[in-house]
Design an enzyme around this catalytic site. Structure first.
Site, mmCIF file in Angstrom:
data_model
loop_
_atom_site.group_PDB
_atom_site.id
_atom_site.type_symbol
_atom_site.label_atom_id
_atom_site.label_comp_id
_atom_site.label_asym_id
_atom_site.label_seq_id
_atom_site.Cartn_x
_atom_site.Cartn_y
_atom_site.Cartn_z
ATOM 1 C CG ASP A 130 -2.258 0.541 1.007
ATOM 2 O OD1 ASP A 130 -2.341 1.624 0.410
ATOM 3 O OD2 ASP A 130 -3.246 -0.109 1.415
ATOM 4 C CG ASP A 237 -4.337 5.794 0.877
ATOM 5 O OD1 ASP A 237 -5.208 4.947 1.118
ATOM 6 O OD2 ASP A 237 -4.262 6.885 1.480
ATOM 7 C CD GLU A 295 -8.651 4.935 -1.692
ATOM 8 O OE1 GLU A 295 -9.604 4.686 -0.947
ATOM 9 O OE2 GLU A 295 -7.650 5.575 -1.309
ATOM 10 C CG HIS A 369 -9.135 -0.922 4.272
ATOM 11 N ND1 HIS A 369 -8.888 -0.924 2.908
ATOM 12 C CD2 HIS A 369 -8.674 0.260 4.725
ATOM 13 C CE1 HIS A 369 -8.303 0.218 2.578
ATOM 14 N NE2 HIS A 369 -8.149 0.951 3.657
ATOM 15 C CG ASP A 370 -11.286 2.525 3.257
ATOM 16 O OD1 ASP A 370 -10.857 2.469 4.424
ATOM 17 O OD2 ASP A 370 -10.600 2.920 2.296
HETATM 18 C C1 GLC Z 1 -7.774 5.652 1.802
HETATM 19 C C2 GLC Z 1 -7.652 4.428 2.670
HETATM 20 C C3 GLC Z 1 -8.342 4.703 3.967
HETATM 21 C C4 GLC Z 1 -7.619 5.841 4.643
HETATM 22 C C5 GLC Z 1 -7.528 7.055 3.733
HETATM 23 C C6 GLC Z 1 -6.499 8.013 4.222
HETATM 24 O O1 GLC Z 1 -9.072 5.953 1.476
HETATM 25 O O2 GLC Z 1 -8.177 3.324 2.003
HETATM 26 O O3 GLC Z 1 -8.386 3.582 4.806
HETATM 27 O O4 GLC Z 1 -8.298 6.207 5.817
HETATM 28 O O5 GLC Z 1 -7.142 6.728 2.425
HETATM 29 O O6 GLC Z 1 -5.226 7.468 4.050
#
Ligand code: GLC
Length: 595
Positions: A130, A237, A295, A369-370
């Site tokens: 990640d 991320d 992402e 995980h979100d």
């Molecule tokens: C992304 C991650 C999330 C995190 C955010 C800030 O969305 O998947 O879990 O809280 O970024 O890093």
């Protein structure tokens, strides 16, 4: 600890993960990465703190992952995406990184990480790290140095004075009116620095300034260091937030809201494509055939097409949020539940399939995980329908074109949990949202109801390995309570039952590996406006695959002539046995190969 600057640059011409004999253990076990290997791969996401605890401290760790690699090998996945394991104060469970080139003691050591790479590679499983580089932790040495007035790293973050005519640190004095993702203003007044800094997420996650070329080179050096250690790619991320407008201005506000949406102001910025191409070249992402997935909240089919067009040297694929935002309110009210419109969901996936058919590539996911658990959200987690609905959701996802992502426990049909009150939650997003909303007069019961269905902690309850103490996750007290349904929903039971969600998922993964039509076939949606049935075809070189699925808890009937005659077709996988008639049981799905 080793620093990225002292590591060997990995920008060589090697197509595999093998590195010179001085390379770390993970890199020594060769894993083939042929051109485009990720097009028929399936990725499994591990959220380390919730996967398996080896030392009884209640938090999952890297040795725990190593101990369960055979579970993943049996499932047949090609890649593990590892959520962050780096040194971190854990304000956002590791998405706040204080050292990119070391492992947090909670999870283990760098040697454990090397061992994980080696052990995974030995099983033919690749590892994605990640990459959290929109922001660091406020405890990262870069930020600690940057906050010193006059520091050479001052410009590595977004420092700004108070708004004209306002007393620093008072409400409304923030340089812009942006709200942070986790409630409250996206700016924090730093006494020591004598300035505000930008944090789109928590106060402990200051945003890096990618306009500064030194920042970019430091990130690329760190990535090369991980490539030299043997990793096979990066999940990036919130990567579409890295290019911010140089002029930061107020965002529009909605009626009565004091703060505006800063995300809209920074998503898909004007230099995003340039930065990603620069990164690709500097790290050798394409040369090494690394898997890259970005992402991207707020991305559209058009942005994704540009960024995943091979000619542009960007990313292999992106994570869209469009489909997972269909059943929730807009960002400011993301915990308010909006009933899911199945037709809208089908049409949304269709638009991504068609939009990236010729150029670019899709990622496919329900869970991570979100997000809350898919079976509770898009399926039916009642004892009667849990298993069939989990299988059918998996069939639908895996029969689309793109790279499927399985989130830990999804292969078991793990469900949302029950939270008795706010003290059961651990996620900073949930806790801040609750404090903020209740503080502003919202009905506490309504706030809790929103969290119950949409909180990220639903996805983060410990992995359910068996029906023993704490689901076999830990010998100690887990950091977040185990879902009480572990007694029946667990890996041991699922693996032992040939008709389980686990084996259904395993077969779907095998189909992708065996049949080129699953990986590459042209996509067409059938019965697009049907409110219960999800049907589609995939076609490649004269072979057609047909999926017919009842995505509801009521029986359904396939209208006459709506799909091809399947009387002589080969049934590849089904939830309810070999049935070929028009009537579908609740959550029944069938996958056929026609001629
Ligand atoms: C992304 C991650 C999330 C995190 C955010 C800030 O969305 O998947 O879990 O809280 O970024 O890093």
């Amino acid at each position: 600890m080793t620093t990225p600057s002292s590591a060997t640059a990995a920008a060589t011409t090697s197509d595999t993960a093998s590195e010179p004999s001085s390379a770390p253990a993970g890199a020594l076990v060769t894993v083939e990465r042929p051109e485009g290997w990720w097009r028929n791969a399936v990725v499994y996401q591990i959220y380390p703190r919730s996967f398996a605890d080896s030392n009884g401290d209640g938090t999952g760790d890297i040795p725990g992952i190593i101990a369960h690699l055979d579970h993943l090998a049996e499932l047949g996945v090609d890649v593990i995406w590892l959520s962050p394991v780096y040194t971190s104060p854990m304000d956002d469970n590791g998405y706040d990184i204080a050292d990119y080139s070391d492992i947090d003691p909670l999870f283990g050591t760098l040697e454990d990480m090397d061992e994980l790479l080696a052990q995974a590679h030995r099983r033919g499983i690749k590892i994605l790290m990640d990459l959290v580089v929109n922001h660091t932790s406020d405890e990262h040495p870069w930020f600690v140095e940057s906050r010193q007035p006059g520091s050479a790293k001052r410009d590595w973050y977004w420092w700004r004075p108070a708004r004209d005519g306002h007393e620093p640190g008072t409400p409304g004095a923030e340089p812009t009116n942006w709200v942070s993702a986790f409630s409250g203003p996206a700016w924090h007044w730093d006494e020591e620095a004598g300035a505000y800094y930008l944090h789109l997420f928590t106060r402990k996650q200051p945003d890096l300034n990618w306009e500064n070329p030194e920042v970019r080179e430091a990130v690329y050096a760190m990535m090369r260091w991980w490539v030299a250690r043997g990793v096979d790619g990066f999940r990036m991320d919130v990567i579409n937030f890295i290019s911010k407008p140089t002029e930061l201005v107020d965002a529009p506000t909605q009626d009565g809201q004091p703060l505006g949406d800063g995300f809209e102001m920074v998503a898909n910025g004007h230099r995003l494509q340039e930065f990603l191409a620069e990164m690709n070249v500097a790290v050798g992402l394409d040369e090494h055939h690394l898997l890259t997935v970005g992402e991207m909240p707020g991305s559209t089919v058009e942005t994704a097409r540009t960024l995943t067009d091979r000619a542009n040297r960007g990313l292999n694929m992106v994570f869209t949020f469009e489909h997972v935002n269909l059943d929730r309110g807009p960002r400011g009210s993301k915990f308010s539940h909006v009933p899911l419109d199945l037709v809208a969901l089908k049409r949304n996936l269709e638009s991504w399939q068609l939009g990236l058919a010729e150029v670019g590539w899709n990622s496919l996911y329900w869970d991570n995980h979100d997000q809350p658990r898919a079976v509770s959200r898009f399926g039916d987690d009642s004892p009667e329908h849990r298993s069939a609905s989990a299988k059918t959701l998996a069939s639908v996802l895996h029969m689309h074109r793109g790279t499927p992502y399985v989130y830990q426990g999804e292969e078991l049909g793990m469900t949302n949990t029950q939270f008795a009150g706010i003290s059961d939650y651990r996620d900073v997003e949930a806790l801040n949202y609750h404090a903020d909303a209740v503080g502003r007069g919202a009905d506490p019961e309504a706030v809790l109801a929103g969290l119950a269905s949409h909180s990220r902690d639903n996805a983060r309850t410990p992995m359910q390995w068996d029906d023993t103490h704490q689901a076999g996750f830990t010998e100690g007290i887990p950091w977040l309570s185990v879902n009480p349904n572990y007694v029946t929903v667990n890996a041991r039971a699922e693996v032992a039952d040939p008709g389980s969600v686990f084996h259904h998922t395993r077969k779907l993964i095998a189909l992708r590996h065996e049949l080129p039509v699953v990986a590459e076939g042209r996509f067409a949606l059938l019965l697009g406006d049907d409110p219960q049935i999800w049907a589609l075809t995939r076609t490649l070189e004269g072979r057609t695959l047909l999926l017919v699925a009842n995505v509801s808890s009521q029986p359904a009937t396939v209208p006459d002539g709506a799909v091809a005659d399947v009387s002589t077709a080969q049934l590849l996988l089904a939830t309810h046995g070999d049935r070929r008639g028009a009537d579908l049981e609740p959550w029944e799905s069938r996958i056929f190969l026609l001629g």
